[in-house]
Write a protein that holds these residues in place. Structure first.
Motif, PDB file in Angstrom:
ATOM      1  N   THR A  92     -44.279  52.243 -10.522  1.00 16.92           N
ATOM      2  CA  THR A  92     -43.229  51.928 -11.497  1.00 16.92           C
ATOM      3  C   THR A  92     -41.849  52.089 -10.873  1.00 16.92           C
ATOM      4  O   THR A  92     -40.973  51.228 -11.042  1.00 16.92           O
ATOM      5  CB  THR A  92     -43.364  52.824 -12.735  1.00 16.92           C
ATOM      6  N   ILE A  93     -41.639  53.169 -10.142  1.00 14.04           N
ATOM      7  CA  ILE A  93     -40.355  53.402  -9.474  1.00 14.04           C
ATOM      8  C   ILE A  93     -40.055  52.278  -8.489  1.00 14.04           C
ATOM      9  O   ILE A  93     -38.940  51.747  -8.445  1.00 14.04           O
ATOM     10  CB  ILE A  93     -40.352  54.765  -8.760  1.00 14.04           C
ATOM     11  N   GLN A  94     -41.055  51.886  -7.716  1.00 12.36           N
ATOM     12  CA  GLN A  94     -40.860  50.822  -6.739  1.00 12.36           C
ATOM     13  C   GLN A  94     -40.464  49.514  -7.434  1.00 12.36           C
ATOM     14  O   GLN A  94     -39.555  48.818  -6.984  1.00 12.36           O
ATOM     15  CB  GLN A  94     -42.128  50.618  -5.911  1.00 12.36           C
ATOM     16  N   LYS A  95     -41.100  49.170  -8.533  1.00  8.95           N
ATOM     17  CA  LYS A  95     -40.776  47.935  -9.259  1.00  8.95           C
ATOM     18  C   LYS A  95     -39.350  47.959  -9.808  1.00  8.95           C
ATOM     19  O   LYS A  95     -38.637  46.964  -9.751  1.00  8.95           O
ATOM     20  CB  LYS A  95     -41.769  47.708 -10.393  1.00  8.95           C
ATOM     21  N   ILE A  96     -38.925  49.096 -10.347  1.00  9.46           N
ATOM     22  CA  ILE A  96     -37.564  49.214 -10.883  1.00  9.46           C
ATOM     23  C   ILE A  96     -36.536  49.045  -9.770  1.00  9.46           C
ATOM     24  O   ILE A  96     -35.548  48.311  -9.920  1.00  9.46           O
ATOM     25  CB  ILE A  96     -37.381  50.564 -11.604  1.00  9.46           C
ATOM     26  N   ILE A  97     -36.758  49.703  -8.644  1.00 11.66           N
ATOM     27  CA  ILE A  97     -35.825  49.608  -7.517  1.00 11.66           C
ATOM     28  C   ILE A  97     -35.773  48.184  -6.984  1.00 11.66           C
ATOM     29  O   ILE A  97     -34.695  47.643  -6.717  1.00 11.66           O
ATOM     30  CB  ILE A  97     -36.211  50.619  -6.419  1.00 11.66           C
ATOM     31  N   GLN A  98     -36.912  47.527  -6.860  1.00 11.21           N
ATOM     32  CA  GLN A  98     -36.948  46.151  -6.375  1.00 11.21           C
ATOM     33  C   GLN A  98     -36.265  45.196  -7.356  1.00 11.21           C
ATOM     34  O   GLN A  98     -35.629  44.232  -6.941  1.00 11.21           O
ATOM     35  CB  GLN A  98     -38.384  45.715  -6.113  1.00 11.21           C
ATOM     36  N   LYS A  99     -36.367  45.474  -8.642  1.00 10.65           N
ATOM     37  CA  LYS A  99     -35.719  44.643  -9.657  1.00 10.65           C
ATOM     38  C   LYS A  99     -34.202  44.656  -9.489  1.00 10.65           C
ATOM     39  O   LYS A  99     -33.520  43.710  -9.856  1.00 10.65           O
ATOM     40  CB  LYS A  99     -36.102  45.136 -11.052  1.00 10.65           C
ATOM     41  N   HIS A 100     -33.681  45.730  -8.910  1.00 10.51           N
ATOM     42  CA  HIS A 100     -32.243  45.862  -8.674  1.00 10.51           C
ATOM     43  C   HIS A 100     -31.889  45.557  -7.215  1.00 10.51           C
ATOM     44  O   HIS A 100     -30.891  46.036  -6.694  1.00 10.51           O
ATOM     45  CB  HIS A 100     -31.779  47.267  -9.071  1.00 10.51           C
ATOM     46  N   ASP A 101     -32.734  44.744  -6.577  1.00 10.66           N
ATOM     47  CA  ASP A 101     -32.540  44.299  -5.190  1.00 10.66           C
ATOM     48  C   ASP A 101     -32.491  45.452  -4.196  1.00 10.66           C
ATOM     49  O   ASP A 101     -31.830  45.366  -3.164  1.00 10.66           O
ATOM     50  CB  ASP A 101     -31.276  43.440  -5.056  1.00 10.66           C
ATOM     51  N   GLY A 102     -33.202  46.510  -4.488  1.00 11.82           N
ATOM     52  CA  GLY A 102     -33.260  47.655  -3.594  1.00 11.82           C
ATOM     53  C   GLY A 102     -34.609  47.751  -2.911  1.00 11.82           C
ATOM     54  O   GLY A 102     -35.451  46.861  -3.027  1.00 11.82           O
ATOM     55  N   ALA A 103     -34.787  48.842  -2.216  1.00  8.16           N
ATOM     56  CA  ALA A 103     -36.049  49.064  -1.497  1.00  8.16           C
ATOM     57  C   ALA A 103     -36.376  50.554  -1.532  1.00  8.16           C
ATOM     58  O   ALA A 103     -35.486  51.402  -1.567  1.00  8.16           O
ATOM     59  CB  ALA A 103     -35.943  48.584  -0.066  1.00  8.16           C
TER      60      ALA A 103
END
Length: 61
Positions: free
Chosen positions: A29-40
């Protein structure tokens, strides 16, 4: 250490947990949220310690 290496490769998979009483949705879940904000989200292994590094672009610069 082979079992630990196998676990480390699966830690971001939905439903994966090394504990019998957990659902394994947290890191996924954390990974998906970060990726949604163009992060890694990165991991670094230092001996028997895992470091999680979240990089999220600052859009307000």
């Amino acid at each position: 250490m082979k079992d630990a290496d196998k676990d480390f490769g699966n830690i971001f998979k939905f439903g994966y947990s090394t504990k019998s009483n957990h659902e394994g949705i947290g890191l996924n879940t954390i990974q998906k949220i970060i990726q949604k904000h163009d992060g890694a989200l990165y991991t670094e292994l230092e001996g028997n310690i895992i470091h999680f590094i979240a990089q999220i672009p600052n859009r307000y610069q």
